[in-house]
Design an enzyme around this catalytic site. Structure first.
Site, PDB file in Angstrom:
ATOM      1  N   PRO A  12      10.600  -6.122   2.717  1.00 62.06           N
ATOM      2  CG  PRO A  12       8.774  -4.840   2.055  1.00 62.06           C
ATOM      3  CD  PRO A  12       9.663  -5.109   3.219  1.00 62.06           C
ATOM      4  CD  GLU A  13      16.163  -7.175   0.161  1.00 66.16           C
ATOM      5  OE1 GLU A  13      16.811  -7.738  -0.746  1.00 66.16           O
ATOM      6  OE2 GLU A  13      16.660  -6.896   1.260  1.00 66.16           O
TER       7      GLU A  13
END
Length: 216
Positions: A12-13
């Site tokens: 998750p960015e």
């Protein structure tokens, strides 16, 4: 609605966390928290005792989910209309938030589950925080306390990539005296918030810049 908000193997960015935020706003708003379980104490960063964390959330409703960098921030309100504080979440490398029926099998790496009250004619749901590598964290911030005072990582965040503050002029100002590799600089959350390994690589590839090139 899928049980998760992104693929199981995604790191998750910022774009993934924004997708999670939008998904949470679709399904959790006005839901009342009526209890929960903490299976791994260190997944709760504040308050110090998990039972205090659960007690503070009980009776609160999700008013709105916001995002700052890779942090998710849920504004909470009590049925009386008074402020309920904030629920903060950082997914880190492997964290997931799943919106499931309580009867769904419990994931091996489920660290926290929060029960939500549904109308009698709708299936009951709960929000589960699943985190294989256990780097993710949750916070409850009291309503009278600034969020960044408790979630101290927010104090160190630079501008968002799509904000007006982030521009070629800003990059030139920040980078022209630095000798660190440009990829390291893009990963520095104090310079730009939300970029991780994948998007730094993609941005540099599309720009034709070698990752080890000095910022200056």
């Amino acid at each position: 609605m899928e049980p998760g908000f992104w693929s199981d193997n995604a790191v998750p960015e910022l774009p993934e966390v924004e997708t999670v935020r939008r998904g949470l706003n679709r399904v959790t708003l006005q839901q009342t928290l009526v209890g929960g379980d903490v299976f791994l104490d260190r997944s709760v960063a504040y308050p110090d005792r998990p039972k205090d964390f659960l007690a503070a959330l009980e009776g609160c409703q999700f008013r709105q989910w916001q995002r700052r960098g890779k942090y998710l921030l849920a504004e909470l309100v009590r049925p009386s209309g008074t402020a309920g504080g904030w629920l903060g979440v950082h997914l880190r490398m492997t964290g997931q938030l799943l919106w499931l029926e309580p009867t769904a099998p419990l994931q091996v790496h489920c660290r926290i589950r929060l029960y939500c009250q549904q109308p009698p004619d709708q299936p009951q749901r709960e929000l589960r925080f699943v985190d294989q590598r256990t780097f993710g964290r949750m916070w409850w911030v009291p309503p009278e306390v600034p969020v960044a005072q408790v979630i101290t990582g927010l104090q160190r965040l630079g501008p968002e990539p799509f904000s007006e503050a982030f521009s070629p002029a800003y990059l030139k100002q920040q980078f022209h005296c630095r000798q660190k590799p440009i990829k390291n600089a893009l990963l520095d959350q104090a310079l730009v918030a939300g970029i991780g390994n994948i998007y730094a690589d993609e941005a540099l590839f599309r720009s034709g810049i070698r990752p080890l090139t000095p910022c200056s």
